[in-house]
Design an enzyme around this catalytic site. Structure first.
Site, short mmCIF file in Angstrom:
data_model
loop_
_atom_site.label_atom_id
_atom_site.label_comp_id
_atom_site.label_asym_id
_atom_site.label_seq_id
_atom_site.Cartn_x
_atom_site.Cartn_y
_atom_site.Cartn_z
N GLU A 10 -60.08 -41.60 -41.36
CA GLU A 10 -60.72 -42.87 -41.08
C GLU A 10 -60.28 -43.43 -39.73
O GLU A 10 -59.13 -43.28 -39.33
CB GLU A 10 -60.35 -43.87 -42.20
CG GLU A 10 -60.56 -43.26 -43.59
CD GLU A 10 -60.34 -44.23 -44.75
OE1 GLU A 10 -59.96 -45.38 -44.51
OE2 GLU A 10 -60.56 -43.79 -45.89
N CYS A 25 -58.63 -48.43 -34.16
CA CYS A 25 -57.43 -47.95 -34.84
C CYS A 25 -57.68 -46.51 -35.27
O CYS A 25 -58.63 -46.21 -35.98
CB CYS A 25 -57.16 -48.87 -36.04
SG CYS A 25 -55.72 -48.37 -36.99
N CYS A 35 -49.87 -38.78 -45.10
CA CYS A 35 -48.67 -39.13 -44.33
C CYS A 35 -47.45 -38.71 -45.16
O CYS A 35 -47.45 -38.80 -46.38
CB CYS A 35 -48.62 -40.64 -44.10
SG CYS A 35 -47.23 -41.18 -43.08
N CYS A 53 -43.79 -44.67 -47.33
CA CYS A 53 -43.43 -46.09 -47.44
C CYS A 53 -44.04 -46.61 -48.74
O CYS A 53 -45.21 -46.34 -49.04
CB CYS A 53 -43.99 -46.87 -46.24
SG CYS A 53 -43.36 -46.27 -44.66
N CYS A 88 -47.54 -48.68 -48.81
CA CYS A 88 -48.70 -48.23 -48.03
C CYS A 88 -49.49 -47.20 -48.83
O CYS A 88 -48.93 -46.22 -49.33
CB CYS A 88 -48.22 -47.63 -46.71
SG CYS A 88 -49.56 -46.95 -45.71
N CYS A 117 -54.69 -53.06 -42.84
CA CYS A 117 -53.44 -52.31 -42.73
C CYS A 117 -52.98 -51.86 -44.12
O CYS A 117 -52.93 -52.66 -45.05
CB CYS A 117 -52.34 -53.18 -42.13
SG CYS A 117 -52.76 -53.84 -40.53
N1 SAH Z 1 -47.06 -44.56 -39.53
C1 SAH Z 1 -47.20 -45.51 -38.44
C2 SAH Z 1 -48.64 -45.80 -38.10
C3 SAH Z 1 -49.37 -46.58 -39.18
S1 SAH Z 1 -49.42 -48.25 -38.70
C4 SAH Z 1 -46.42 -46.77 -38.76
O1 SAH Z 1 -46.09 -46.98 -39.92
O2 SAH Z 1 -46.13 -47.54 -37.86
C5 SAH Z 1 -49.75 -49.07 -40.19
C6 SAH Z 1 -49.07 -50.43 -40.23
O3 SAH Z 1 -49.51 -51.11 -41.43
C7 SAH Z 1 -47.56 -50.33 -40.32
O4 SAH Z 1 -46.99 -51.32 -39.52
C8 SAH Z 1 -47.28 -50.61 -41.79
O5 SAH Z 1 -46.00 -51.16 -41.98
C9 SAH Z 1 -48.39 -51.58 -42.12
N2 SAH Z 1 -48.77 -51.60 -43.54
C10 SAH Z 1 -48.76 -50.59 -44.42
N3 SAH Z 1 -49.19 -51.01 -45.63
C11 SAH Z 1 -49.50 -52.33 -45.50
C12 SAH Z 1 -50.03 -53.31 -46.38
N4 SAH Z 1 -50.32 -53.01 -47.63
N5 SAH Z 1 -50.23 -54.55 -45.89
C13 SAH Z 1 -49.97 -54.84 -44.60
N6 SAH Z 1 -49.49 -53.94 -43.72
C14 SAH Z 1 -49.25 -52.70 -44.15
#
Ligand code: SAH
Length: 341
Positions: free
Chosen positions: A90, A103, A110, A114, A117, A333
């Site tokens: 995506e 984006c 991945c 985390c 996520c 995000c």
């Molecule tokens: N793997 C890299 C690139 C992905 S960026 C990284 O983590 O930086 C995706 C961003 O969205 C990250 O800053 C992550 O912390 C944030 N994120 C992930 N899940 C989220 C959620 N449920 N709500 C808000 N932000 C989220």
């Protein structure tokens, strides 16, 4: 060989070794592909027919098949690309006045896991190729035509970009190349969970902006929500940020997802401020986007987020709040990876 996966240097090598032609010819070919939008070797007016025929025997110009687009009420558009093996990745287009951000994804799934996520739930399925990474901005811009121009690229889609540097670096080189997509390095940002040794590697390869997903103010909390912290502690990560050589005037963005009752107090704000002392930093607060799979995690109220920002700003740390976009099409995000093609 898919020519869309070769940066200018690699293309010149290919043209020399396989086709016996010089750099001037390679540059014409590079411009045909990225600037004149060639989709086949038949339509490359700056190159002679015999060369194009040989090229067609040795190379392809494969694109990402667009599976579908989803349009949010707020103007955000999600692009789903169908990969050969039947999976999808995506990209998300976020128009915001004069700023139009795309984006981009760097992996299918991945490996970072985390806990908050959704992409993390998939595990790592595979790395994207260079052609698949650079194909996203290239093909989205072509889809938009003259209606809109992408101004900013962020590597904040599916995947951990620093886990896929061998494909990412040439893809970004094509994005930045004046004879290809010609983005300014000021408008390209790579976001990472903090793969410490790869941070310097990226900074040495390219002058792009760096964003770190910090999300916690104590080692214990970060270990709990971001397993990568077991390998590279938050302290190691911040030390690396302190010493990495940045281009003049550049600051590192620290993304901080806010979870209600977990990391959203003014004590957290103060700890965050102290952690970032000595780093040319700006903070980007991301109110957590709730999802049904994580009922215990809640988004803080706007007031709580504002108070956190206020604390940082009043003490001299730049801090912005990320607007939630595309929530109705699961494009916000942390929501990427679950939409069927
Ligand atoms: N793997 C890299 C690139 C992905 S960026 C990284 O983590 O930086 C995706 C961003 O969205 C990250 O800053 C992550 O912390 C944030 N994120 C992930 N899940 C989220 C959620 N449920 N709500 C808000 N932000 C989220």
């Amino acid at each position: 060989t898919n020519l869309r996966g070769l940066n200018r240097t690699a293309l010149a090598g290919f043209v020399r070794d396989v086709l016996g032609e010089d750099e001037a010819v390679a540059l014409r070919l590079f411009k045909e592909i990225w600037q004149r939008g060639a989709t086949s070797f038949d339509h490359m007016p700056t190159l002679r027919k015999s060369f194009r025929d040989t090229l067609a025997e040795h190379a392809t110009l494969d694109e990402l098949p667009l599976a579908r687009t989803l349009h949010s009420k707020d103007g955000t558009i999600k692009f789903l690309w169908g990969l050969e093996e039947g999976r999808t990745i995506e990209s998300v287009l976020i128009p915001d006045g004069h700023r139009v951000t795309l984006c981009i994804s760097s992996q299918v799934g991945c490996a970072m896991a985390c806990t908050f996520c959704l992409t993390g739930d998939m595990g790592l399925i595979r790395h994207l190729t260079t052609a698949e990474i650079v194909g996203q901005p290239y093909q989205v811009q072509r889809y938009l035509g003259d209606s809109m121009r992408i101004t900013n690229l962020v590597l904040m889609g599916m995947g951990e970009p620093l886990h896929n540097l061998p494909a990412l670096v040439p893809a970004l080189q094509i994005c930045l190349d004046e004879h290809a997509l010609n983005y300014s390095h000021r408008r390209v940002t790579v976001s990472t969970v903090g793969l410490v040794p790869k941070i310097a590697e990226l900074a040495n390869a390219l002058p792009v902006n760096l964003a770190i997903s910090l999300n916690a103010t104590t080692e214990a909390h970060r270990r709990q929500i971001m397993p990568v912290t077991r390998k590279y502690s938050m302290q190691q990560l911040l030390d690396q940020c302190r010493t990495v050589k940045l281009p003049r005037g550049k600051r590192i963005t620290f993304e901080y997802v806010m979870f209600a009752g977990e990391n959203d107090t003014l004590e957290d704000a103060e700890r965050l401020r102290l952690l970032l002392e000595g780093i040319p930093a700006k903070v980007n607060l991301i109110p957590y986007n709730e999802n049904p799979g994580r009922p215990q995690l809640k988004r803080p109220s706007d007031e709580v987020v504002k108070a956190f920002q206020h604390h940082l700003v009043m003490h001299g740390t730049s801090c912005s709040i990320r607007t939630t976009r595309g929530i109705d099409i699961s494009a916000a995000c942390g929501q990427l990876g679950k939409t069927a093609a």
